[in-house]
Write a protein that holds these residues in place. Structure first.
Motif, PDB file in Angstrom:
ATOM      1  N   LEU A  94      -9.576   7.322  -0.946  1.00  0.00           N
ATOM      2  CA  LEU A  94      -9.425   5.874  -0.845  1.00  0.00           C
ATOM      3  C   LEU A  94      -7.955   5.468  -0.690  1.00  0.00           C
ATOM      4  N   ALA A  95      -7.055   6.204  -1.304  1.00  0.00           N
ATOM      5  CA  ALA A  95      -5.633   5.929  -1.114  1.00  0.00           C
ATOM      6  C   ALA A  95      -5.228   6.184   0.340  1.00  0.00           C
ATOM      7  N   LEU A  96      -5.716   7.277   0.910  1.00  0.00           N
ATOM      8  CA  LEU A  96      -5.418   7.598   2.301  1.00  0.00           C
ATOM      9  C   LEU A  96      -6.047   6.560   3.232  1.00  0.00           C
ATOM     10  N   LEU A  97      -7.278   6.163   2.963  1.00  0.00           N
ATOM     11  CA  LEU A  97      -7.947   5.155   3.786  1.00  0.00           C
ATOM     12  C   LEU A  97      -7.215   3.818   3.717  1.00  0.00           C
ATOM     13  N   THR A  98      -6.756   3.436   2.543  1.00  0.00           N
ATOM     14  CA  THR A  98      -5.994   2.195   2.395  1.00  0.00           C
ATOM     15  C   THR A  98      -4.687   2.260   3.172  1.00  0.00           C
ATOM     16  N   PHE A  99      -4.018   3.407   3.120  1.00  0.00           N
ATOM     17  CA  PHE A  99      -2.767   3.581   3.851  1.00  0.00           C
ATOM     18  C   PHE A  99      -2.989   3.482   5.358  1.00  0.00           C
ATOM     19  N   VAL A 100      -4.036   4.117   5.845  1.00  0.00           N
ATOM     20  CA  VAL A 100      -4.316   4.098   7.289  1.00  0.00           C
ATOM     21  C   VAL A 100      -4.687   2.689   7.740  1.00  0.00           C
ATOM     22  N   LEU A 101      -5.506   1.996   6.973  1.00  0.00           N
ATOM     23  CA  LEU A 101      -5.884   0.632   7.356  1.00  0.00           C
ATOM     24  C   LEU A 101      -4.709  -0.339   7.287  1.00  0.00           C
ATOM     25  N   ALA A 102      -3.799  -0.116   6.363  1.00  0.00           N
ATOM     26  CA  ALA A 102      -2.615  -0.978   6.277  1.00  0.00           C
ATOM     27  C   ALA A 102      -1.649  -0.692   7.422  1.00  0.00           C
ATOM     28  N   ALA A 103      -1.631   0.551   7.896  1.00  0.00           N
ATOM     29  CA  ALA A 103      -0.728   0.903   8.989  1.00  0.00           C
ATOM     30  C   ALA A 103      -1.209   0.338  10.324  1.00  0.00           C
ATOM     31  N   LEU A 104      -2.503   0.095  10.433  1.00  0.00           N
ATOM     32  CA  LEU A 104      -3.032  -0.466  11.677  1.00  0.00           C
ATOM     33  C   LEU A 104      -2.727  -1.936  11.702  1.00  0.00           C
TER      34      LEU A 104
END
Length: 61
Positions: A51-61
């Protein structure tokens, strides 16, 4: 819709990680309770990281 699918994949992946950790602990000679706890810890850790990785990826988009 994409977020729902990603969360489903994360849930499936984390469930498999927890089950594998519990199975490996049981094969190693741990009791059922200890194997269940090790599987739960592995599940919780993989959920946190995923979930931390998913949050990071979605914030980077």
């Amino acid at each position: 819709m994409l977020l729902v699918l990603l969360l489903a994949v994360v849930a499936l992946f984390c469930t498999l990680v927890g089950a594998a950790a519990g199975l490996l602990a049981r094969i190693d000679g741990a009791t059922y309770a200890t194997a269940l706890l090790r599987g739960a810890v592995a599940f919780a850790g993989s959920v946190t990281l995923s979930l931390a990785l998913l949050t990071f990826v979605l914030a980077a988009l």
